[in-house]
Design an enzyme around this catalytic site. Structure first.
Site, PDB file in Angstrom:
ATOM      1  N   ASP A  20       2.461  -7.031  -7.555  1.00  0.00           N
ATOM      2  CA  ASP A  20       3.537  -6.904  -6.587  1.00  0.00           C
ATOM      3  C   ASP A  20       3.123  -5.748  -5.669  1.00  0.00           C
ATOM      4  O   ASP A  20       2.253  -4.945  -6.028  1.00  0.00           O
ATOM      5  CB  ASP A  20       4.833  -6.580  -7.339  1.00  0.00           C
ATOM      6  CG  ASP A  20       5.934  -6.136  -6.403  1.00  0.00           C
ATOM      7  OD1 ASP A  20       6.200  -6.857  -5.433  1.00  0.00           O
ATOM      8  OD2 ASP A  20       6.515  -5.055  -6.626  1.00  0.00           O
ATOM      9  N   ASP A  22       5.500  -3.745  -2.940  1.00  0.00           N
ATOM     10  CA  ASP A  22       6.494  -2.683  -2.728  1.00  0.00           C
ATOM     11  C   ASP A  22       6.869  -2.011  -4.051  1.00  0.00           C
ATOM     12  O   ASP A  22       7.206  -2.697  -5.022  1.00  0.00           O
ATOM     13  CB  ASP A  22       7.763  -3.254  -2.086  1.00  0.00           C
ATOM     14  CG  ASP A  22       7.500  -3.781  -0.684  1.00  0.00           C
ATOM     15  OD1 ASP A  22       6.645  -3.221   0.007  1.00  0.00           O
ATOM     16  OD2 ASP A  22       8.146  -4.767  -0.280  1.00  0.00           O
ATOM     17  N   MET A  52      16.805  -6.327  -6.083  1.00  0.00           N
ATOM     18  CA  MET A  52      15.777  -6.008  -7.069  1.00  0.00           C
ATOM     19  C   MET A  52      16.330  -6.048  -8.480  1.00  0.00           C
ATOM     20  O   MET A  52      15.627  -6.336  -9.428  1.00  0.00           O
ATOM     21  CB  MET A  52      15.163  -4.622  -6.806  1.00  0.00           C
ATOM     22  CG  MET A  52      14.303  -4.545  -5.564  1.00  0.00           C
ATOM     23  SD  MET A  52      13.068  -5.848  -5.438  1.00  0.00           S
ATOM     24  CE  MET A  52      12.024  -5.450  -6.823  1.00  0.00           C
ATOM     25  N   GLY A  53      17.602  -5.733  -8.622  1.00  0.00           N
ATOM     26  CA  GLY A  53      18.236  -5.791  -9.939  1.00  0.00           C
ATOM     27  C   GLY A  53      18.524  -7.217 -10.374  1.00  0.00           C
ATOM     28  O   GLY A  53      18.992  -7.459 -11.473  1.00  0.00           O
ATOM     29  N   SER A 109       3.801 -10.676  -2.660  1.00  0.00           N
ATOM     30  CA  SER A 109       4.901  -9.808  -2.239  1.00  0.00           C
ATOM     31  C   SER A 109       6.027 -10.567  -1.575  1.00  0.00           C
ATOM     32  O   SER A 109       5.791 -11.512  -0.819  1.00  0.00           O
ATOM     33  CB  SER A 109       4.342  -8.774  -1.245  1.00  0.00           C
ATOM     34  OG  SER A 109       5.379  -8.016  -0.692  1.00  0.00           O
ATOM     35  N   LYS A 158       7.173 -16.016  -6.705  1.00  0.00           N
ATOM     36  CA  LYS A 158       5.928 -15.435  -7.243  1.00  0.00           C
ATOM     37  C   LYS A 158       5.343 -16.338  -8.328  1.00  0.00           C
ATOM     38  O   LYS A 158       4.136 -16.519  -8.413  1.00  0.00           O
ATOM     39  CB  LYS A 158       6.180 -14.020  -7.751  1.00  0.00           C
ATOM     40  CG  LYS A 158       6.482 -13.068  -6.596  1.00  0.00           C
ATOM     41  CD  LYS A 158       6.797 -11.660  -7.032  1.00  0.00           C
ATOM     42  CE  LYS A 158       7.126 -10.801  -5.813  1.00  0.00           C
ATOM     43  NZ  LYS A 158       7.507  -9.439  -6.150  1.00  0.00           N
ATOM     44  N   ASP A 179       7.222  -4.094 -10.499  1.00  0.00           N
ATOM     45  CA  ASP A 179       8.352  -3.235 -10.884  1.00  0.00           C
ATOM     46  C   ASP A 179       9.678  -3.977 -10.978  1.00  0.00           C
ATOM     47  O   ASP A 179      10.647  -3.443 -11.502  1.00  0.00           O
ATOM     48  CB  ASP A 179       8.507  -2.106  -9.854  1.00  0.00           C
ATOM     49  CG  ASP A 179       8.945  -2.646  -8.499  1.00  0.00           C
ATOM     50  OD1 ASP A 179      10.105  -2.426  -8.107  1.00  0.00           O
ATOM     51  OD2 ASP A 179       8.149  -3.318  -7.841  1.00  0.00           O
TER      52      ASP A 179
END
EC number: 3.1.3.3
Length: 225
Positions: A20, A22, A52-53, A109, A158, A179
């Site tokens: 990934d 970022d 992101m969560g 990404s 992804k 992440d």
């Protein structure tokens, strides 16, 4: 269930490693940096946090944030010129070590291709090994949306890219490193996932990743043994 030692072996014998970008390969979140340049930082970083969560479907969050930012071609170029992304410590060494071992390295990404290609060039990763979202602009340089046909524009994108890589190159073992929730969800089809918390810790990833690191030195160490 794959044990930790099996995961380590898998990493050391992978044909391909996908990173990934970022908050993993670079220290920043590209979309938040773009929002700063465009003066809508606070609203956008809150949306990024929720996306992101895993609270908001990826494509919905991307569409919503870009509608707020409305980045022009000139603003994207300004970002790269004035606030170039900072590589995470250790990533340059890790990528070159993998490449020395003839491991293919890919950047996958949910960010923007123009920024990610700039990062890839710094790491000697060919542009053909970059999968990211494409911004679209009108002839006068104003924002015209993004290319919704890219797999990275979708939730689960992804994983789709990794499946594609397996079909195209017949890789036996692919490792995904990242992440966020979208990185963890890419395994399977990735054969292993390594969670990275060196720039930002996402609790959901930390709690659920079987192998979680905060420094790329740990992976370099595995390759040296």
């Amino acid at each position: 269930m794959v044990s930790h030692s099996e995961l380590r072996k898998l990493f050391c014998s992978a044909d391909a490693v996908c990173f990934d970008v970022d908050s993993t390969v670079i220290r920043e979140e590209g979309i938040d940096e773009l929002a700063k340049i465009c003066g809508v930082e606070d609203a956008v970083s809150e949306m990024t946090r929720r996306a992101m969560g895993g609270a908001v479907p990826f494509k919905a969050a991307l569409t919503e944030r870009l509608a707020l930012i409305q980045p022009s071609r000139e603003q994207v170029q300004k970002l790269i010129a004035e606030r170039p992304p900072h590589l995470t410590p250790g990533i340059r060494e890790l990528v070159s070590r993998l490449q020395e071992r003839n491991v293919q390295v890919f950047l996958i990404s949910g960010g923007f291709r123009s920024i990610v290609e700039h990062v890839a060039a710094k790491l000697n990763i060919p542009a053909t090994n970059v999968f990211a979202n494409r911004l679209k602009f009108y002839f006068n340089g104003e924002y015209a949306g993004f290319d919704e046909t890219q797999p990275t524009a979708e939730s689960g994108g992804k994983g789709k890219v990794i499946k594609l890589l397996k079909e195209k190159f017949h890789f036996k073992k692919i490792v995904m490193i990242g992440d966020g929730a979208t990185d963890m969800e890419a395994c399977p089809p990735a054969d292993a996932f390594i969670g990275f918390g060196g720039n930002v810790v996402r609790q959901q990833v930390k709690d659920n990743a079987k192998w979680y690191i905060t420094d790329f030195v740990e992976l370099l160490g595995e390759l040296e043994e």
